[in-house]
Design a protein around this motif. Sequence first.
Motif, PDB file in Angstrom:
ATOM      1  N   ALA A  27       4.342   9.747  -5.203  1.00  0.00           N
ATOM      2  CA  ALA A  27       3.456  10.525  -6.148  1.00  0.00           C
ATOM      3  C   ALA A  27       2.271   9.529  -5.876  1.00  0.00           C
ATOM      4  N   GLN A  28       1.691   9.168  -4.994  1.00  0.00           N
ATOM      5  CA  GLN A  28       0.595   8.118  -5.030  1.00  0.00           C
ATOM      6  C   GLN A  28       0.062   7.667  -6.259  1.00  0.00           C
ATOM      7  N   ARG A  29       1.341   6.884  -6.414  1.00  0.00           N
ATOM      8  CA  ARG A  29       1.681   5.948  -6.846  1.00  0.00           C
ATOM      9  C   ARG A  29       2.034   4.721  -6.586  1.00  0.00           C
ATOM     10  N   THR A  30       2.451   2.834  -7.257  1.00  0.00           N
ATOM     11  CA  THR A  30       3.481   2.550  -6.946  1.00  0.00           C
ATOM     12  C   THR A  30       4.168   2.970  -7.993  1.00  0.00           C
ATOM     13  N   ILE A  31       5.581   3.500  -7.568  1.00  0.00           N
ATOM     14  CA  ILE A  31       6.808   3.621  -8.361  1.00  0.00           C
ATOM     15  C   ILE A  31       7.496   2.209  -8.095  1.00  0.00           C
ATOM     16  N   ASP A  44       0.836  -1.301   0.344  1.00  0.00           N
ATOM     17  CA  ASP A  44      -0.073  -0.112   0.500  1.00  0.00           C
ATOM     18  C   ASP A  44       1.457   1.054   0.480  1.00  0.00           C
ATOM     19  N   PHE A  45       0.622   1.575  -1.272  1.00  0.00           N
ATOM     20  CA  PHE A  45       1.868   2.914  -0.975  1.00  0.00           C
ATOM     21  C   PHE A  45       1.437   4.186  -0.418  1.00  0.00           C
ATOM     22  N   SER A  46       0.096   4.121   0.394  1.00  0.00           N
ATOM     23  CA  SER A  46       0.253   5.137   1.345  1.00  0.00           C
ATOM     24  C   SER A  46       0.314   5.227   2.435  1.00  0.00           C
ATOM     25  N   SER A  83       6.684   6.266  -3.706  1.00  0.00           N
ATOM     26  CA  SER A  83       5.543   5.862  -4.400  1.00  0.00           C
ATOM     27  C   SER A  83       4.666   6.609  -3.163  1.00  0.00           C
ATOM     28  N   TYR A  84       4.794   6.790  -2.073  1.00  0.00           N
ATOM     29  CA  TYR A  84       3.544   7.594  -1.586  1.00  0.00           C
ATOM     30  C   TYR A  84       3.785   9.211  -1.554  1.00  0.00           C
TER      31      TYR A  84
END
Length: 255
Positions: A127-131, A116-118, A124-125
Amino acid sequence: MGTPEGSEGFPDERPERRVFLSGYLLDRFEVTNHAYAAFVQATGHRSPVNASPAATLWMNDRPIPDIEHHPVVNVSWEDADAYCRWAGKRLPTEAEWEKAARGTDGRRYPWGNDWDFSIANSASYWAQRTIEFKSGADWDAFWVSGEGARLAKEKGIRGEILTTPVDSFPHTVSPYGLFGMAGNASEWVQDWYDPNYYKNAPLTDPTGPVRGAIKAMRGGSWLKPAASLRASDRDWGTMDSRPSGTGFRCAKDAY
């Protein structure tokens, strides 16, 4: 400890094996700028410094305002070792660090098996998506010239460093109640790094190779892709390097 063949793990995490450890204590939090300042002022040890003077987070042997409770970064393995010794402690071994991060049930992350990136500070956190970075070119495209560079400029400390307080994300602590075992700052550990060490490592209280050229790091950081936040992931750095994404926490024998 490690990951099995055929899993998402990297070759230096294999083979997966059961390791037995003597009792030990590990700091609940990464060492903060506030705590490190006490060490600097008491001993005259050098302050953390960034390769870019404009991005250095300390001035006159003190952290700049509002980052006292962020993890100290821009410290070398030698700096981390000196702090832990001054505090009457030591750096943890890789095995101690990994058990504290994932417990005894082999979970992928401190909070469980699902990504969970959040809920942890990583690329990822922000960018708010998985990097994920498949190459150095991907890294540069994100952090040097792309979205990550923009985020760091807009939200980072001095337009560069994206750490958060060490008590962030309290709902995703490790099974033993430790904060920040995934993301925020990567953490120096005691061991020399050897990608093949697991193949012949002892199964009781492994302490790493007896010699080496580079030191191990654990935990991923605000700079890292999703894969690097897995509790079994391994990283490394030269003993005198002082990365913007690396700090540490201390350990102590329990007997």
